[in-house]
Design a protein around this motif. Sequence first.
Motif, PDB file in Angstrom:
ATOM      1  N   ALA A  47       0.857  -1.192   0.000  1.00 22.55           N
ATOM      2  CA  ALA A  47       0.000   0.000   0.000  1.00 22.55           C
ATOM      3  C   ALA A  47       0.888   1.236   0.000  1.00 22.55           C
ATOM      4  CB  ALA A  47      -0.912   0.003   1.219  1.00 22.55           C
ATOM      5  N   ARG A  48       0.318   2.333  -0.458  1.00 25.91           N
ATOM      6  CA  ARG A  48       0.986   3.632  -0.397  1.00 25.91           C
ATOM      7  C   ARG A  48       0.501   4.347   0.837  1.00 25.91           C
ATOM      8  NH1 ARG A  48       5.547   4.790  -2.566  1.00 25.91           N
ATOM      9  NH2 ARG A  48       5.569   3.706  -4.501  1.00 25.91           N
ATOM     10  N   ALA A  49       1.387   4.590   1.750  1.00 31.93           N
ATOM     11  CA  ALA A  49       1.036   5.323   2.965  1.00 31.93           C
ATOM     12  C   ALA A  49       1.503   6.760   2.816  1.00 31.93           C
ATOM     13  CB  ALA A  49       1.693   4.681   4.176  1.00 31.93           C
ATOM     14  N   TYR A  50       0.842   7.629   3.517  1.00 31.97           N
ATOM     15  CA  TYR A  50       1.226   9.026   3.549  1.00 31.97           C
ATOM     16  C   TYR A  50       1.644   9.378   4.965  1.00 31.97           C
ATOM     17  CZ  TYR A  50      -0.850   9.453  -1.031  1.00 31.97           C
ATOM     18  OH  TYR A  50      -1.123   9.289  -2.358  1.00 31.97           O
ATOM     19  N   CYS A  51       2.721  10.106   5.065  1.00 39.34           N
ATOM     20  CA  CYS A  51       3.179  10.568   6.370  1.00 39.34           C
ATOM     21  C   CYS A  51       2.265  11.714   6.794  1.00 39.34           C
ATOM     22  CB  CYS A  51       4.639  11.032   6.293  1.00 39.34           C
ATOM     23  SG  CYS A  51       5.263  11.655   7.862  1.00 39.34           S
ATOM     24  N   LEU A  70       2.119   7.088   9.832  1.00 36.93           N
ATOM     25  CA  LEU A  70       1.790   6.799   8.440  1.00 36.93           C
ATOM     26  C   LEU A  70       0.337   6.365   8.345  1.00 36.93           C
ATOM     27  CD1 LEU A  70       4.967   4.679   7.622  1.00 36.93           C
ATOM     28  CD2 LEU A  70       4.642   7.133   7.271  1.00 36.93           C
ATOM     29  N   SER A  71      -0.349   6.863   7.323  1.00 33.61           N
ATOM     30  CA  SER A  71      -1.751   6.520   7.106  1.00 33.61           C
ATOM     31  C   SER A  71      -1.893   5.878   5.734  1.00 33.61           C
ATOM     32  CB  SER A  71      -2.609   7.785   7.199  1.00 33.61           C
ATOM     33  OG  SER A  71      -3.949   7.491   6.888  1.00 33.61           O
ATOM     34  N   PHE A  72      -2.645   4.761   5.675  1.00 29.24           N
ATOM     35  CA  PHE A  72      -2.905   4.108   4.400  1.00 29.24           C
ATOM     36  C   PHE A  72      -4.301   3.508   4.421  1.00 29.24           C
ATOM     37  CE2 PHE A  72      -1.259   0.794   7.091  1.00 29.24           C
ATOM     38  CZ  PHE A  72      -1.934  -0.358   6.718  1.00 29.24           C
ATOM     39  N   THR A  73      -4.821   3.235   3.232  1.00 24.83           N
ATOM     40  CA  THR A  73      -6.158   2.680   3.093  1.00 24.83           C
ATOM     41  C   THR A  73      -6.059   1.290   2.484  1.00 24.83           C
ATOM     42  OG1 THR A  73      -7.019   4.911   2.739  1.00 24.83           O
ATOM     43  CG2 THR A  73      -8.457   3.072   2.132  1.00 24.83           C
ATOM     44  N   THR A  74      -6.752   0.329   3.088  1.00 22.71           N
ATOM     45  CA  THR A  74      -6.782  -1.037   2.572  1.00 22.71           C
ATOM     46  C   THR A  74      -7.830  -1.123   1.459  1.00 22.71           C
ATOM     47  OG1 THR A  74      -8.315  -1.639   4.346  1.00 22.71           O
ATOM     48  CG2 THR A  74      -5.981  -2.084   4.728  1.00 22.71           C
ATOM     49  N   PRO A  75      -7.779  -2.164   0.635  1.00 24.01           N
ATOM     50  CA  PRO A  75      -8.739  -2.283  -0.470  1.00 24.01           C
ATOM     51  C   PRO A  75     -10.211  -2.257  -0.033  1.00 24.01           C
ATOM     52  CG  PRO A  75      -6.949  -3.812  -0.803  1.00 24.01           C
ATOM     53  CD  PRO A  75      -6.757  -3.209   0.560  1.00 24.01           C
ATOM     54  N   ASP A  76     -10.491  -2.620   1.214  1.00 20.72           N
ATOM     55  CA  ASP A  76     -11.878  -2.577   1.683  1.00 20.72           C
ATOM     56  C   ASP A  76     -12.307  -1.175   2.115  1.00 20.72           C
ATOM     57  OD1 ASP A  76     -10.533  -2.300   4.078  1.00 20.72           O
ATOM     58  OD2 ASP A  76     -11.338  -4.116   4.991  1.00 20.72           O
ATOM     59  N   PRO A  85       9.600   4.081  12.860  1.00 19.39           N
ATOM     60  CA  PRO A  85      10.820   4.894  12.942  1.00 19.39           C
ATOM     61  C   PRO A  85      10.985   5.655  11.632  1.00 19.39           C
ATOM     62  CG  PRO A  85      11.259   2.624  13.566  1.00 19.39           C
ATOM     63  CD  PRO A  85       9.873   2.659  13.011  1.00 19.39           C
ATOM     64  N   ALA A  86      11.276   6.922  11.708  1.00 23.03           N
ATOM     65  CA  ALA A  86      11.356   7.756  10.500  1.00 23.03           C
ATOM     66  C   ALA A  86      12.799   8.024  10.126  1.00 23.03           C
ATOM     67  CB  ALA A  86      10.626   9.076  10.725  1.00 23.03           C
ATOM     68  N   ALA A  87      13.073   7.832   8.861  1.00 22.37           N
ATOM     69  CA  ALA A  87      14.376   8.248   8.346  1.00 22.37           C
ATOM     70  C   ALA A  87      14.397   9.777   8.320  1.00 22.37           C
ATOM     71  CB  ALA A  87      14.594   7.678   6.951  1.00 22.37           C
ATOM     72  N   GLY A  88      15.560  10.335   8.283  1.00 22.21           N
ATOM     73  CA  GLY A  88      15.682  11.789   8.313  1.00 22.21           C
ATOM     74  C   GLY A  88      15.020  12.502   7.149  1.00 22.21           C
ATOM     75  N   GLY A  93       3.419  14.553   4.558  1.00 24.99           N
ATOM     76  CA  GLY A  93       2.976  14.622   3.173  1.00 24.99           C
ATOM     77  C   GLY A  93       3.690  13.660   2.240  1.00 24.99           C
ATOM     78  N   ASP A  94       4.823  13.116   2.657  1.00 29.76           N
ATOM     79  CA  ASP A  94       5.563  12.168   1.818  1.00 29.76           C
ATOM     80  C   ASP A  94       4.800  10.856   1.664  1.00 29.76           C
ATOM     81  OD1 ASP A  94       7.631  13.914   1.471  1.00 29.76           O
ATOM     82  OD2 ASP A  94       9.061  12.842   2.744  1.00 29.76           O
ATOM     83  N   GLN A  95       4.975  10.221   0.514  1.00 30.84           N
ATOM     84  CA  GLN A  95       4.445   8.882   0.288  1.00 30.84           C
ATOM     85  C   GLN A  95       5.512   7.875   0.705  1.00 30.84           C
ATOM     86  OE1 GLN A  95       2.990   7.943  -3.570  1.00 30.84           O
ATOM     87  NE2 GLN A  95       1.705   9.766  -3.708  1.00 30.84           N
ATOM     88  N   VAL A  96       5.067   6.837   1.382  1.00 33.30           N
ATOM     89  CA  VAL A  96       5.971   5.803   1.864  1.00 33.30           C
ATOM     90  C   VAL A  96       5.340   4.452   1.544  1.00 33.30           C
ATOM     91  CG1 VAL A  96       7.132   4.852   3.895  1.00 33.30           C
ATOM     92  CG2 VAL A  96       6.716   7.301   3.754  1.00 33.30           C
TER      93      VAL A  96
END
Length: 151
Positions: A47-51, A70-76, A85-88, A93-96
């Motif tokens: 999934a594509r999560a957003y910070c 991080l927030s993401f939406t499952t297919p349902d 843990p966040a990299a620097g 707003g970034d996609q992860v």
Amino acid sequence: MLDVMGTAGTVFGVMGTVFALIGAAGVVAFVRALLRRHRALRFGETARAYCVDTYVTHDSDGPSRRRAVLSFTTPDGREHRVTSPAAGTVVTGDQVPVRYLPDRPQHAVVDTPAGPAAWAGAVFVLLVLTVFTAFGALFAVSGFVGASMLP
């Protein structure tokens, strides 16, 4: 006087047992977390999560750690949030990319392969927990054996 020494040995043995149990629980919890991460990375959905937020935790005796929500939406259509843990370079707003097991989206992990430093860190943590457990067991055995050897 001998009774006091026997009691002290028993207390020493009980405390050693407590420390050994705490260490063993730490080993089990850490291995379970490693296996959960491995299963998610190997068999999980992508999934594509957003910070949506970042923050810094401050330990009283250790270094600060940067975390990302991080927030993401499952297919349902359900939205899930996980803290990682966040990299620097991760900012709001970034996609992860994340991976998760369909029955446990709350345990999603960032989809990045673990490098040598991560594996070295995991081995180090396991080594420390194992030594902690072994010393607790050693103290337990020596305390109980010492208490039982008194007349």
